[in-house]
Scaffold this active site. Structure first.
Site, PDB file in Angstrom:
ATOM      1  N   ARG A  47      44.536  25.561  41.696  1.00 50.87           N
ATOM      2  CA  ARG A  47      45.951  25.457  42.076  1.00 50.87           C
ATOM      3  C   ARG A  47      46.768  26.103  40.966  1.00 50.87           C
ATOM      4  O   ARG A  47      46.259  26.485  39.935  1.00 50.87           O
ATOM      5  CB  ARG A  47      46.394  24.015  42.391  1.00 50.87           C
ATOM      6  CG  ARG A  47      45.724  22.879  41.733  1.00 50.87           C
ATOM      7  CD  ARG A  47      46.053  22.647  40.284  1.00 50.87           C
ATOM      8  NE  ARG A  47      47.446  22.817  39.980  1.00 50.87           N
ATOM      9  CZ  ARG A  47      47.907  23.264  38.821  1.00 50.87           C
ATOM     10  NH1 ARG A  47      47.064  23.593  37.848  1.00 50.87           N
ATOM     11  NH2 ARG A  47      49.194  23.414  38.590  1.00 50.87           N
ATOM     12  N   GLY A  48      48.086  26.195  41.230  1.00 49.97           N
ATOM     13  CA  GLY A  48      48.950  26.938  40.317  1.00 49.97           C
ATOM     14  C   GLY A  48      49.093  28.350  40.874  1.00 49.97           C
ATOM     15  O   GLY A  48      48.082  28.986  41.240  1.00 49.97           O
ATOM     16  N   ALA A  49      50.343  28.832  40.942  1.00 51.40           N
ATOM     17  CA  ALA A  49      50.611  30.079  41.669  1.00 51.40           C
ATOM     18  C   ALA A  49      49.736  31.266  41.217  1.00 51.40           C
ATOM     19  O   ALA A  49      49.069  31.891  42.059  1.00 51.40           O
ATOM     20  CB  ALA A  49      52.100  30.410  41.575  1.00 51.40           C
ATOM     21  N   ARG A  90      47.875  28.128  51.569  1.00 55.18           N
ATOM     22  CA  ARG A  90      49.038  27.370  51.062  1.00 55.18           C
ATOM     23  C   ARG A  90      50.266  28.276  51.211  1.00 55.18           C
ATOM     24  O   ARG A  90      50.188  29.454  50.874  1.00 55.18           O
ATOM     25  CB  ARG A  90      48.849  26.941  49.604  1.00 55.18           C
ATOM     26  CG  ARG A  90      47.739  25.899  49.416  1.00 55.18           C
ATOM     27  CD  ARG A  90      47.751  25.342  48.014  1.00 55.18           C
ATOM     28  NE  ARG A  90      48.841  24.395  47.810  1.00 55.18           N
ATOM     29  CZ  ARG A  90      49.169  23.897  46.599  1.00 55.18           C
ATOM     30  NH1 ARG A  90      48.493  24.276  45.531  1.00 55.18           N
ATOM     31  NH2 ARG A  90      50.160  23.034  46.469  1.00 55.18           N
ATOM     32  N   GLN A 195      49.172  16.496  38.248  1.00 46.30           N
ATOM     33  CA  GLN A 195      48.826  17.713  37.498  1.00 46.30           C
ATOM     34  C   GLN A 195      49.217  17.571  36.030  1.00 46.30           C
ATOM     35  O   GLN A 195      48.552  18.119  35.145  1.00 46.30           O
ATOM     36  CB  GLN A 195      49.559  18.937  38.081  1.00 46.30           C
ATOM     37  CG  GLN A 195      49.072  19.389  39.433  1.00 46.30           C
ATOM     38  CD  GLN A 195      49.913  18.803  40.534  1.00 46.30           C
ATOM     39  OE1 GLN A 195      50.434  17.707  40.424  1.00 46.30           O
ATOM     40  NE2 GLN A 195      50.040  19.517  41.635  1.00 46.30           N
ATOM     41  N   ASP A 236      56.762  28.810  41.746  1.00 44.87           N
ATOM     42  CA  ASP A 236      55.850  29.255  42.809  1.00 44.87           C
ATOM     43  C   ASP A 236      56.426  30.400  43.613  1.00 44.87           C
ATOM     44  O   ASP A 236      55.699  31.184  44.214  1.00 44.87           O
ATOM     45  CB  ASP A 236      55.478  28.100  43.728  1.00 44.87           C
ATOM     46  CG  ASP A 236      54.462  27.210  43.035  1.00 44.87           C
ATOM     47  OD1 ASP A 236      54.873  26.431  42.165  1.00 44.87           O
ATOM     48  OD2 ASP A 236      53.266  27.358  43.323  1.00 44.87           O
ATOM     49  N   ASN A 246      59.464  25.277  42.897  1.00 44.23           N
ATOM     50  CA  ASN A 246      58.411  24.829  41.981  1.00 44.23           C
ATOM     51  C   ASN A 246      58.033  23.400  42.366  1.00 44.23           C
ATOM     52  O   ASN A 246      58.609  22.816  43.291  1.00 44.23           O
ATOM     53  CB  ASN A 246      58.899  24.911  40.526  1.00 44.23           C
ATOM     54  CG  ASN A 246      57.767  24.688  39.538  1.00 44.23           C
ATOM     55  OD1 ASN A 246      56.722  25.333  39.638  1.00 44.23           O
ATOM     56  ND2 ASN A 246      57.928  23.774  38.599  1.00 44.23           N
ATOM     57  N   LYS A 247      57.082  22.859  41.662  1.00 41.03           N
ATOM     58  CA  LYS A 247      56.550  21.525  41.970  1.00 41.03           C
ATOM     59  C   LYS A 247      57.662  20.506  42.232  1.00 41.03           C
ATOM     60  O   LYS A 247      58.665  20.483  41.521  1.00 41.03           O
ATOM     61  CB  LYS A 247      55.665  21.080  40.795  1.00 41.03           C
ATOM     62  CG  LYS A 247      54.995  19.738  40.926  1.00 41.03           C
ATOM     63  CD  LYS A 247      54.268  19.527  42.241  1.00 41.03           C
ATOM     64  CE  LYS A 247      53.264  20.613  42.571  1.00 41.03           C
ATOM     65  NZ  LYS A 247      52.821  20.518  44.004  1.00 41.03           N
TER      66      LYS A 247
HETATM   67  O1  MRU Z   1      50.710  22.304  43.796  1.00 41.29           O
HETATM   68  P1  MRU Z   1      50.361  23.089  42.578  1.00 41.29           P
HETATM   69  O2  MRU Z   1      49.643  22.308  41.539  1.00 41.29           O
HETATM   70  O3  MRU Z   1      49.674  24.388  42.927  1.00 41.29           O
HETATM   71  O4  MRU Z   1      51.783  23.478  41.976  1.00 41.29           O
HETATM   72  C1  MRU Z   1      51.834  24.182  40.777  1.00 41.29           C
HETATM   73  C2  MRU Z   1      53.202  24.391  40.283  1.00 41.29           C
HETATM   74  O5  MRU Z   1      54.164  23.980  40.894  1.00 41.29           O
HETATM   75  C3  MRU Z   1      53.352  25.198  39.058  1.00 41.29           C
HETATM   76  O6  MRU Z   1      54.468  24.797  38.339  1.00 41.29           O
HETATM   77  C4  MRU Z   1      53.547  26.678  39.465  1.00 41.29           C
HETATM   78  O7  MRU Z   1      52.520  27.109  40.304  1.00 41.29           O
HETATM   79  C5  MRU Z   1      53.621  27.563  38.300  1.00 41.29           C
HETATM   80  S1  MRU Z   1      52.022  27.685  37.591  1.00 41.29           S
HETATM   81  C6  MRU Z   1      51.798  28.665  36.421  1.00 41.29           C
END
Ligand code: MRU
Length: 346
Positions: A47-49, A90, A195, A236, A246-247
């Protein structure tokens, strides 16, 4: 310290650090078909963009390898179909679609059809290598914003685990720390998937950077008491006007930061900027299962049968964002101009 690299390509097998198991266990999942990669993205083993983007690039490689067709047109149409399936894993992180599009363009542009699979593998490796380099550049661009003697608050996980290595917002914190600045670091738990508690705390421990964990809802009082000097998060998807998805919980942090006169920074590669969207209203927000709210790793944390909604992201309006740190520039308002410039000069 060994660099954390969550994604490894090993002779046709995609090896991922399973992020659902950290910090209790460090387990590598091995994936050998593209549908496995789609499932790993959907179930958040990765996970993470940026990390999703790199995984998607390798998923296209696997999809191409699985295709046993001689005819170029049929190959391309089946590869595009697989691409759509990967894209649907996603919806919010634009890096996923960005990577799939980049891979399909390579396949389309390949002159010798015989070399297409090799060209795709080379491109996926490039996406991965470039990501680390971009993160390091973002780190040096943003490190001066880290407050010597102050305190930084971050949200979710934006470190090596969320990328191919080094991280985005966490990478800026790391670069600030490694440049000799000394500041306190606070990170939120990041309900419901944790996370922050599970992954960010683990990463800071690996890096030897002291970091203190807080519950998401403690951010307000910490800011009010003057215990936070700045906030930095990842992204994201960033619309052309600077509105940033973002999250979930990021928007609340940004509003609290403004209320308390604290700068709020976003760190993201230009591949996260989606200039095709005029504003954040157009960003699709992923809705995940309510079970993530009512349960933690299968154990109920709420009465059985209770209803829960689980938007996984929110959009922070650009007016709350003090600067957007990218690999090419630190963009400041008005973002319509500065982001376009950052993307063009990347
Ligand atoms: O749902 P996730 O864990 O994929 O969400 C991640 C985030 O929101 C991060 O802040 C975002 O992807 C930036 S990661 C470098």
């Amino acid at each position: 310290m060994n660099e954390i690299r969550p994604i490894q390509w090993d002779d046709g097998i995609l090896k991922l650090i399973d992020q659902t198991r950290l910090p209790a266990e460090q387990v590598i999942v091995e994936i050998n078909d593209y549908r496995g990669a789609v499932a790993a993205i959907r179930d958040m083993q990765v996970r993470g963009a940026p990390a999703i983007g790199v995984t998607a690039a390798y998923a296209v490689v696997m999809a191409a390898t699985e295709l046993d067709v001689e005819d170029r047109q049929t190959f391309m149409s089946e590869l595009r179909e697989a691409g759509s399936e990967i894209n649907a894993a996603r919806p919010t992180a634009v890096n996923l679609q960005w990577a799939v599009r980049r891979m399909l363009e390579v396949a389309e542009g390949q002159q010798e059809f015989a070399g297409v699979k090799q060209a795709l593998l080379a491109e996926a490796r490039l996406v991965q290598e470039e990501d680390e380099e971009i993160n390091r550049r973002m780190g040096s661009n943003g490190q001066d914003l880290m407050p010597d003697g102050g305190a930084v608050l971050t949200h979710c996980n934006t470190g090596a685990l969320a990328t191919s290595a080094f991280g985005t917002a966490l990478g800026v914190i790391r670069a600030g720390w490694e440049s000799g600045r000394r500041f306190k670091v606070f990170n939120t738990e990041t309900r419901p998937f944790l996370q922050g508690a599970r992954l960010t705390s683990w990463e800071f421990q690996q890096l030897g950077i002291p970091a203190t964990l807080i519950v998401d809802s403690a951010a307000g009082i910490m800011m009010q008491r003057g215990q936070i000097t700045c906030v930095i998060t990842g992204a994201d998807r960033i619309a052309a006007n600077g509105d940033t998805a973002n999250k979930i919980g990021t928007y609340s942090l940004a509003v609290l930061a403004r209320e308390n006169g604290i700068p709020f920074y976003v760190a993201a590669p230009t591949s996260t900027v989606d200039l095709s969207l005029a504003s954040g209203d157009e960003i699709e927000i992923e809705e995940r299962s309510g079970l993530e709210v009512t349960h933690f790793q299968g154990t109920p944390t709420a009465p059985v049968g209770v209803e829960a909604v689980n938007p996984a992201f929110d959009v922070t309006p650009q007016k709350y964002i003090s600067a957007i740190i990218t690999e090419s520039a630190v963009a400041r308002p008005p973002y319509l101009e500065s982001l376009k410039l950052a993307v063009e000069s990347a």
